[in-house]
Design a protein around this motif. Sequence first.
Motif, mmCIF file in Angstrom:
data_model
loop_
_atom_site.group_PDB
_atom_site.id
_atom_site.type_symbol
_atom_site.label_atom_id
_atom_site.label_comp_id
_atom_site.label_asym_id
_atom_site.label_seq_id
_atom_site.Cartn_x
_atom_site.Cartn_y
_atom_site.Cartn_z
ATOM 1 N N UNK A 40 0.837 -1.193 0.000
ATOM 2 C CA UNK A 40 0.000 0.000 0.000
ATOM 3 C C UNK A 40 0.873 1.245 0.000
ATOM 4 N N UNK A 41 0.278 2.358 -0.432
ATOM 5 C CA UNK A 41 1.020 3.616 -0.488
ATOM 6 C C UNK A 41 1.376 4.102 0.918
ATOM 7 N N UNK A 45 4.851 3.034 0.204
ATOM 8 C CA UNK A 45 5.108 4.145 -0.702
ATOM 9 C C UNK A 45 4.531 3.974 -2.092
ATOM 10 N N UNK A 46 4.002 2.812 -2.388
ATOM 11 C CA UNK A 46 3.373 2.557 -3.680
ATOM 12 C C UNK A 46 2.423 1.377 -3.525
ATOM 13 N N UNK A 88 2.402 -3.800 -10.396
ATOM 14 C CA UNK A 88 1.714 -2.569 -10.011
ATOM 15 C C UNK A 88 0.435 -2.467 -10.841
ATOM 16 N N UNK A 89 -0.683 -2.629 -10.178
ATOM 17 C CA UNK A 89 -1.973 -2.626 -10.839
ATOM 18 C C UNK A 89 -2.786 -1.429 -10.372
#
Length: 213
Positions: A40-41, A45-46, A88-89
């Motif tokens: 998770x962001x 961080x992403x 990364x979706x």
Amino acid sequence: MKKAIIGKKLGMTQKFLPDGRLVPVTVILAGPCTVVQKKTAEKDGYEAVQLGFDTVPEHRVKKLVNKPTAGHFKKANVAPTRHLREFRLEDSASYEVGQTVGVSVFAAGEKIDVTGTSKGHGFTGVIYRWNQSRGPMTHGSKYHRGVGALSANSTPSRVFKNRHMSGQYGVERVTVQNLEVIELDAERNLMLVKGAVPGAKNSVLLVRNSCKA
């Protein structure tokens, strides 16, 4: 929507299309893949999803899976797999750890990009590796399949980098874009793709929806 899955190349065959054309197809065992980790962001961080493919038999886990990786699977409460890949979706948040992703995420007629490791050809010459032309074969040429001029005379007295020379050919990461999905078999997780894909039989493939479609 971005989507991806891990698969295995089973081989090639051919198939008749509804319009009567005969096309070559590659058979890919696409999935089933297990969601092992969801990033998770806020925490990483992403946003990304880590998928596992090809479950390891229970009696082979100690032999094939090291302790840190085994702990990673244990934390997710999923069976260890031979392959782990991260994607990364756009809808990563909709996936849950332990969820199974099958070939049904794709559809027939869809365009995909397939990434794999190309076949290895060992140490090869410039004709086979770089498609260079050979020299004359007659009239005492004595120079047939060599590398040719390297522009390395007294100036600069060295060979520049990136010259096309003999060397290891193959075993590279290759992506073939805009391949068409001809047919799907959701029960057996099989995908028929028009044309050839990189790699030898039983090699691992990454299948994504096309970035140029």
